[in-house]
Write a protein that holds these residues in place. Structure first.
Motif, mmCIF file in Angstrom:
data_model
loop_
_atom_site.group_PDB
_atom_site.id
_atom_site.type_symbol
_atom_site.label_atom_id
_atom_site.label_comp_id
_atom_site.label_asym_id
_atom_site.label_seq_id
_atom_site.Cartn_x
_atom_site.Cartn_y
_atom_site.Cartn_z
ATOM 1 N N CYS A 169 0.846 -1.208 0.000
ATOM 2 C CA CYS A 169 0.000 0.000 0.000
ATOM 3 C C CYS A 169 0.872 1.244 0.000
ATOM 4 N N ARG A 170 0.567 2.174 -0.938
ATOM 5 C CA ARG A 170 1.354 3.422 -1.037
ATOM 6 C C ARG A 170 0.498 4.643 -0.656
ATOM 7 N N SER A 171 -0.607 4.407 0.018
ATOM 8 C CA SER A 171 -1.494 5.492 0.479
ATOM 9 C C SER A 171 -1.942 6.410 -0.653
ATOM 10 N N CYS A 172 -2.189 5.852 -1.834
ATOM 11 C CA CYS A 172 -2.530 6.710 -2.979
ATOM 12 C C CYS A 172 -3.975 7.212 -2.931
ATOM 13 N N ASN A 173 -4.789 6.633 -2.049
ATOM 14 C CA ASN A 173 -6.168 7.112 -1.832
ATOM 15 C C ASN A 173 -7.181 6.597 -2.856
ATOM 16 N N LYS A 174 -6.732 5.818 -3.847
ATOM 17 C CA LYS A 174 -7.652 5.360 -4.908
ATOM 18 C C LYS A 174 -8.807 4.547 -4.316
ATOM 19 N N CYS A 175 -8.490 3.631 -3.391
ATOM 20 C CA CYS A 175 -9.543 2.776 -2.814
ATOM 21 C C CYS A 175 -10.507 3.610 -1.978
ATOM 22 N N VAL A 176 -9.969 4.632 -1.309
ATOM 23 C CA VAL A 176 -10.815 5.506 -0.483
ATOM 24 C C VAL A 176 -11.865 6.167 -1.372
ATOM 25 N N LEU A 177 -11.421 6.617 -2.546
ATOM 26 C CA LEU A 177 -12.317 7.344 -3.447
ATOM 27 C C LEU A 177 -13.286 6.425 -4.179
ATOM 28 N N VAL A 178 -12.847 5.211 -4.513
ATOM 29 C CA VAL A 178 -13.683 4.363 -5.369
ATOM 30 C C VAL A 178 -14.784 3.615 -4.600
ATOM 31 N N CYS A 179 -14.571 3.348 -3.327
ATOM 32 C CA CYS A 179 -15.550 2.538 -2.571
ATOM 33 C C CYS A 179 -16.877 3.293 -2.443
ATOM 34 N N PRO A 180 -17.962 2.732 -2.988
ATOM 35 C CA PRO A 180 -19.248 3.447 -2.919
ATOM 36 C C PRO A 180 -19.801 3.538 -1.501
ATOM 37 N N LYS A 181 -19.273 2.707 -0.604
ATOM 38 C CA LYS A 181 -19.734 2.735 0.800
ATOM 39 C C LYS A 181 -18.805 3.571 1.682
ATOM 40 N N LYS A 182 -17.751 4.126 1.078
ATOM 41 C CA LYS A 182 -16.779 4.961 1.819
ATOM 42 C C LYS A 182 -16.228 4.214 3.042
ATOM 43 N N LEU A 183 -15.804 2.980 2.832
ATOM 44 C CA LEU A 183 -15.359 2.138 3.948
ATOM 45 C C LEU A 183 -13.862 2.204 4.236
ATOM 46 N N PHE A 184 -13.095 2.830 3.354
ATOM 47 C CA PHE A 184 -11.650 2.925 3.598
ATOM 48 C C PHE A 184 -11.284 4.300 4.146
ATOM 49 N N SER A 185 -10.267 4.299 5.010
ATOM 50 C CA SER A 185 -9.620 5.571 5.357
ATOM 51 C C SER A 185 -8.135 5.287 5.481
ATOM 52 N N LEU A 186 -7.317 6.329 5.387
ATOM 53 C CA LEU A 186 -5.870 6.145 5.527
ATOM 54 C C LEU A 186 -5.496 6.381 6.987
ATOM 55 N N VAL A 187 -5.004 5.333 7.629
ATOM 56 C CA VAL A 187 -4.664 5.427 9.061
ATOM 57 C C VAL A 187 -3.154 5.220 9.220
ATOM 58 N N SER A 188 -2.538 6.080 10.022
ATOM 59 C CA SER A 188 -1.085 6.007 10.229
ATOM 60 C C SER A 188 -0.671 4.633 10.777
ATOM 61 N N VAL A 189 0.452 4.126 10.292
ATOM 62 C CA VAL A 189 0.935 2.804 10.748
ATOM 63 C C VAL A 189 1.257 2.795 12.239
ATOM 64 N N THR A 190 1.425 3.969 12.806
ATOM 65 C CA THR A 190 1.776 4.029 14.233
ATOM 66 C C THR A 190 0.581 3.727 15.134
ATOM 67 N N TYR A 191 -0.628 3.749 14.576
ATOM 68 C CA TYR A 191 -1.812 3.445 15.393
ATOM 69 C C TYR A 191 -2.140 1.964 15.301
ATOM 70 N N ALA A 192 -2.243 1.335 16.470
ATOM 71 C CA ALA A 192 -2.392 -0.126 16.506
ATOM 72 C C ALA A 192 -3.833 -0.596 16.327
ATOM 73 N N VAL A 193 -4.806 0.233 16.698
ATOM 74 C CA VAL A 193 -6.202 -0.241 16.658
ATOM 75 C C VAL A 193 -7.073 0.603 15.719
ATOM 76 N N TYR A 194 -8.147 -0.011 15.265
ATOM 77 C CA TYR A 194 -9.109 0.719 14.422
ATOM 78 C C TYR A 194 -10.500 0.104 14.589
ATOM 79 N N VAL A 195 -11.510 0.859 14.239
ATOM 80 C CA VAL A 195 -12.893 0.375 14.353
ATOM 81 C C VAL A 195 -13.295 -0.231 13.010
#
Ligand code: SF4
Ligand code: SF4
Length: 262
Positions: A169-195
């Motif tokens: 993953c190069r954080s290019c944001n393509k998946c964030v933009l293409v998902c019709p449900k807006k299910l992706f976000s870019l989260v820093s690798v330093t954060y261990a948990v996510y919802v």
């Protein structure tokens, strides 16, 4: 004799045009900044557009014109950025890598509300009553993000959920933009948990269609010692400015909605 004259005339004309073109190519030549060539040569050539420019060459032009910053390129790695910064005499801000993160863990565990027989594409499926899933926020599982990723960083799991390869993953944001449900976000690798849920439905409604969605019970909120997680509009939300990655919210969640990044 006539043939000789014709050859001489054509030859002279050719010579004349040749000289004219040679002079024009010298006089009218567009001067390319050698730094522009050097920088565009170093860029990855992904032409993803995530920086807001029409491709890598456009980004290089904006960079030289001072209209953008080196940090705007989400694809090139730190080594390349350092090389470009050196060429252009720019100061480079150190940035932590961000990874595309999927905020749904439903997949095949989510009940279907109808049988979808259309095109294998999330955007197309979403046009039919918001997709086949009973949860309107759920991943539709047709892998439109997989096709959109220019770096082959996403694959579909057996549970019909996209899995992101954090190295690719190069954080290019393509998946964030293409998902019709807006299910992706870019989260820093330093954060261990996510919802791993995006549903704003009431807990009882989530429970009736999905066993792994947030039911807004607030156990995580009560457990967090750093006031870093709150249930907002029926969904747990992490404040990464406060989160210390202590992971104490993970085991208390009854639906395993708060996940540790693998
Ligand atoms: S409730 Fe949450 S985890 Fe379950 S399908 Fe909906 S968005 Fe996904
Ligand atoms: S503990 Fe889990 S289910 Fe309960 S509010 Fe937090 S994330 Fe939602």
């Amino acid at each position: 004799m006539e043939i000789l004259i014709a050859i001489l005339v054509l030859g002279s004309l050719g010579l004349l045009f040749g000289i004219g073109l040679a002079i024009a190519s010298k006089k009218l030549a567009v001067q390319v900044n050698p730094k522009l060539e050097e920088v565009s040569h170093l860029l990855p050539g992904a032409n993803c557009g995530a920086c807001g420019n029409p491709g890598c060459f456009g980004f290089a032009e904006s960079l030289l014109a001072g209209k953008t910053t080196l940090e705007s390129c989400r694809v090139c790695n730190e080594e390349v950025k350092e090389k470009i910064a050196k060429i252009l005499g720019l100061a480079l801000e150190k940035q932590t890598k961000k990874i595309a993160t999927l905020h749904c863990n439903g997949g095949i565990r989510v009940k279907d509300k109808y049988l979808y027989n259309g095109v294998d594409d999330c955007i197309a499926a979403n046009l039919v009553l918001g997709g086949q899933k009973s949860c309107v926020y759920a991943c539709l599982g047709f892998g439109t993000c997989v096709k959109a990723c220019p770096f082959g960083a996403i694959t579909m799991s057996a549970e019909k959920l996209p899995v992101v390869d954090k190295v690719k993953c190069r954080s290019c944001n393509k998946c964030v933009l293409v998902c019709p449900k807006k299910l992706f976000s870019l989260v820093s690798v330093t954060y261990a948990v996510y919802v791993a849920c995006s549903s704003h439905d009431l807990g009882r409604d989530v429970k009736s269609v999905c066993p792994v969605g947030c039911i807004a019970c607030k156990l995580c909120e009560k457990t967090c010692r750093f006031d870093a997680i709150h249930v907002i509009d029926n969904l747990a939300v992490i404040d990464y400015h406060k989160c210390t990655s202590c992971k104490e919210c993970v085991p208390v969640c009854p639906t395993k909605t708060i996940r540790i990044r693998e």
